[in-house]
Design a protein around this motif. Structure first.
Motif, short mmCIF file in Angstrom:
data_model
loop_
_atom_site.label_atom_id
_atom_site.label_comp_id
_atom_site.label_asym_id
_atom_site.label_seq_id
_atom_site.Cartn_x
_atom_site.Cartn_y
_atom_site.Cartn_z
N LEU A 20 59.42 5.43 -21.33
CA LEU A 20 59.81 6.38 -22.36
C LEU A 20 58.75 7.46 -22.46
O LEU A 20 57.64 7.29 -21.96
N PRO A 21 59.11 8.63 -23.07
CA PRO A 21 58.14 9.72 -23.13
C PRO A 21 56.86 9.28 -23.86
O PRO A 21 56.95 8.64 -24.91
N ALA A 22 55.70 9.63 -23.29
CA ALA A 22 54.42 9.20 -23.85
C ALA A 22 54.00 10.13 -24.99
O ALA A 22 52.94 10.77 -24.93
N GLU A 23 54.83 10.22 -26.01
CA GLU A 23 54.53 11.07 -27.17
C GLU A 23 54.75 10.26 -28.44
O GLU A 23 55.60 9.37 -28.47
N GLY A 24 54.03 10.63 -29.50
CA GLY A 24 54.17 9.90 -30.78
C GLY A 24 53.88 8.43 -30.54
O GLY A 24 52.95 8.06 -29.82
N MET A 25 54.72 7.56 -31.11
CA MET A 25 54.56 6.12 -30.88
C MET A 25 54.80 5.75 -29.42
O MET A 25 54.36 4.69 -28.95
N GLY A 26 55.51 6.62 -28.70
CA GLY A 26 55.77 6.38 -27.27
C GLY A 26 54.47 6.29 -26.48
O GLY A 26 54.39 5.59 -25.48
N LEU A 27 53.43 7.00 -26.93
CA LEU A 27 52.14 6.96 -26.22
C LEU A 27 51.54 5.55 -26.29
O LEU A 27 51.03 5.04 -25.29
N ALA A 28 51.63 4.94 -27.47
CA ALA A 28 51.10 3.57 -27.62
C ALA A 28 51.88 2.61 -26.75
O ALA A 28 51.30 1.75 -26.08
N VAL A 29 53.21 2.77 -26.73
CA VAL A 29 54.05 1.88 -25.92
C VAL A 29 53.72 2.05 -24.44
O VAL A 29 53.52 1.07 -23.71
N MET A 30 53.63 3.32 -23.98
CA MET A 30 53.38 3.56 -22.57
C MET A 30 51.98 3.11 -22.14
O MET A 30 51.77 2.70 -21.02
N ASN A 31 51.01 3.22 -23.05
CA ASN A 31 49.66 2.71 -22.76
C ASN A 31 49.71 1.19 -22.52
O ASN A 31 49.17 0.69 -21.53
N ARG A 32 50.41 0.46 -23.39
CA ARG A 32 50.47 -1.00 -23.24
C ARG A 32 51.29 -1.38 -22.00
O ARG A 32 50.90 -2.25 -21.24
N LEU A 33 52.46 -0.73 -21.84
CA LEU A 33 53.31 -1.05 -20.69
C LEU A 33 52.59 -0.70 -19.39
O LEU A 33 52.61 -1.46 -18.42
N GLY A 34 51.94 0.48 -19.39
CA GLY A 34 51.22 0.92 -18.20
C GLY A 34 50.14 -0.07 -17.81
O GLY A 34 50.01 -0.46 -16.65
N ARG A 35 49.40 -0.53 -18.78
CA ARG A 35 48.32 -1.49 -18.48
C ARG A 35 48.88 -2.84 -18.06
O ARG A 35 48.34 -3.49 -17.17
N ALA A 36 49.98 -3.26 -18.73
CA ALA A 36 50.60 -4.53 -18.34
C ALA A 36 51.08 -4.46 -16.89
O ALA A 36 51.12 -5.46 -16.18
N ALA A 37 51.45 -3.25 -16.45
CA ALA A 37 51.95 -3.05 -15.09
C ALA A 37 50.82 -2.63 -14.14
O ALA A 37 51.11 -2.25 -13.00
N ALA A 38 49.57 -2.71 -14.60
CA ALA A 38 48.44 -2.22 -13.81
C ALA A 38 48.75 -0.81 -13.29
O ALA A 38 48.36 -0.43 -12.19
N PHE A 39 49.47 -0.04 -14.10
CA PHE A 39 49.86 1.36 -13.81
C PHE A 39 50.67 1.52 -12.52
O PHE A 39 50.66 2.57 -11.88
N ARG A 40 51.42 0.43 -12.15
CA ARG A 40 52.34 0.53 -11.01
C ARG A 40 53.60 1.23 -11.46
O ARG A 40 54.34 0.72 -12.30
N VAL A 41 53.86 2.44 -10.95
CA VAL A 41 55.08 3.18 -11.32
C VAL A 41 55.77 3.59 -10.03
O VAL A 41 55.12 4.12 -9.13
N ILE A 42 57.08 3.35 -9.92
CA ILE A 42 57.80 3.86 -8.75
C ILE A 42 58.87 4.85 -9.21
O ILE A 42 59.36 4.77 -10.34
N GLN A 43 59.19 5.80 -8.36
CA GLN A 43 60.23 6.79 -8.67
C GLN A 43 61.58 6.21 -8.25
O GLN A 43 61.77 5.82 -7.09
N ALA A 44 62.51 6.18 -9.20
CA ALA A 44 63.82 5.58 -8.93
C ALA A 44 64.49 6.27 -7.75
O ALA A 44 65.14 5.61 -6.92
N ALA A 45 64.32 7.60 -7.65
CA ALA A 45 65.01 8.34 -6.58
C ALA A 45 64.50 7.93 -5.20
O ALA A 45 65.18 8.13 -4.20
N ASP A 46 63.29 7.36 -5.13
CA ASP A 46 62.73 6.93 -3.84
C ASP A 46 63.22 5.54 -3.41
O ASP A 46 62.93 5.11 -2.30
N VAL A 47 63.89 4.84 -4.32
CA VAL A 47 64.36 3.48 -3.98
C VAL A 47 65.66 3.61 -3.20
O VAL A 47 66.68 3.99 -3.75
N LYS A 48 65.56 3.36 -1.91
CA LYS A 48 66.76 3.57 -1.06
C LYS A 48 67.27 2.21 -0.61
O LYS A 48 66.52 1.31 -0.32
#
Ligand code: TXA
Ligand code: MG
Length: 349
Positions: free
Chosen positions: A321-349
């Motif tokens: 979710l957008p990392a703004e307002g409370m979204g920043l707190a959520v993305m910080n926790r989710l990001g760390r839980a994921a060790a900042f592993r992010v993939i782009q959906a469009a790249d998943v073929k």
């Protein structure tokens, strides 16, 4: 030791206050997450916290108070900090203040500041008032596990290690307090939480910065502004990956990744927004709450991550979710839980 998990009645709160004064540890609810408390002035009790949590001693603790008058006993209060105390406390905010020597070194990990917070939760307030000493309280989880938002979460981690847990139901905010440092040239958020950047800027009347490590891993040789940022955190046992992109791309990527993981014999789960639950029906999927309500996502997040462990899920994919307002707190926790592993959906073929 047997751990009594008891309802937070007036009588039990008084009993818990006495335990704290006697140098024992007590877990209690706050509006953010459950805390594991000890008398801040009792060095021996404070050291027991590090043992019970398996927490490295170079990670400092937050001192919790119930009234402004307690500040004088532990720190000095610079002008900007005073504004925050006046306008935003009690609430989910922690402010770093220059410490006094009354605070043992083990509380601050030798730093010149002490982190101070005044919780708004009525049970936390009543407990702090009952013992009437500053109480250091990290989140009441074993180090590295998601923070606890129910008494059951605390019991899962602390059973047999502490004498008492006060059960006050679910924590409303669901992620830990905002930690802010106002001692430098610019105020800076070291950990985003229930009090947002906008709220801080509104009361301080100046720009508030966000520490770079909030949204990315610490770089080699980089010094953490807040020691807690150095550690692997909030992690479920399964491998969590965040999937970024448009709704259509994410849904398609979720189906593809799910099928692949399942074919590899993994136990897989998708964390998606409520709005997408129907589109993914038939798969093992959990709702994180509504996309436009980051408060809802924050409230559920740690419980969901713990559920992943309880169900022995080995692979987890989650929406962003957008990392703004409370979204920043959520993305910080989710990001760390994921060790900042992010993939782009469009790249998943
Ligand atoms: O919502 C909360 O803040 C909860 C509840 C129980 O109040 N407590 C909590 O404590 O989250 P803990 O120990 O899990 O997190 C405290 C964070 C850590 O990241 C720590 O490094 C940072 O605050 N911290 C504490 N004292 C600090 C200091 N003097 N300078 C920089 N960071 C500090
Ligand atoms: Mg913690």
């Amino acid at each position: 030791m047997t751990t009594a998990c008891v309802p937070a009645t007036e009588e039990n709160i008084l009993c818990a206050g006495q335990l704290l004064k006697d140098g024992q540890l007590v877990a209690f609810p706050t509006e953010t997450v459950y805390g594991l408390g000890a008398n801040a002035f009792d060095e021996k009790a404070v050291l027991e916290i590090f043992k019970a949590k398996g927490r490295p001693q170079d990670n400092p603790l937050i001192a919790h108070i119930w009234c402004k008058e307690q500040l004088d006993g532990i720190c000095t209060v610079p002008e900007r900090a005073r504004i925050l105390v006046e306008k935003l406390m009690p609430g989910p905010l922690t402010v770093l203040m220059p410490r006094k020597s009354t605070i043992p070194d083990c509380v601050t990990a030798g730093l010149p500041t002490v982190a101070v917070r005044m919780p708004s939760h009525p049970i936390a307030h009543a407990l702090l008032k009952a013992c009437n000493v500053p109480v250091v309280a990290p989140s009441a989880n074993s180090s590295g596990r998601p923070s606890p938002t129910t008494a059951k979460h605390v019991l899962d981690d602390m059973d047999g290690k502490i004498p008492m847990i006060l059960d006050g139901g679910e924590c409303e905010v669901g992620v830990e307090s905002t930690v802010v440092d106002v001692n430098g040239e610019h105020p800076i958020i070291l950990r985003p939480g229930g009090v947002t950047k906008d709220m801080l800027e509104a009361v301080l009347g100046e720009e508030v910065l966000i520490a770079p490590s909030v949204m990315r891993p610490l770089q080699k040789g980089e010094k953490a502004l807040s020691p807690g940022m150095m550690y692997r955190h909030y992690s479920p046992a399964g491998e969590l990956t965040l999937v970024d992109g448009s709704r259509e791309d994410v849904l398609a990527a979720f189906r593809k990744l799910y099928a692949e993981a399942e074919a590899n014999g993994e136990s897989v789960c998708l964390l998606c927004f409520e709005e997408n639950m129907d589109a993914l029906s038939g798969l093992n999927v959990r709702s994180m709450g509504h996309e436009k309500k980051p408060q809802e996502v924050a409230h559920r997040l740690f419980d969901l991550l713990r559920e992943m462990d309880d169900e022995k899920v080995t692979r987890i994919y989650a929406q962003l979710l957008p990392a703004e307002g409370m979204g920043l707190a959520v993305m910080n926790r989710l990001g760390r839980a994921a060790a900042f592993r992010v993939i782009q959906a469009a790249d998943v073929k």
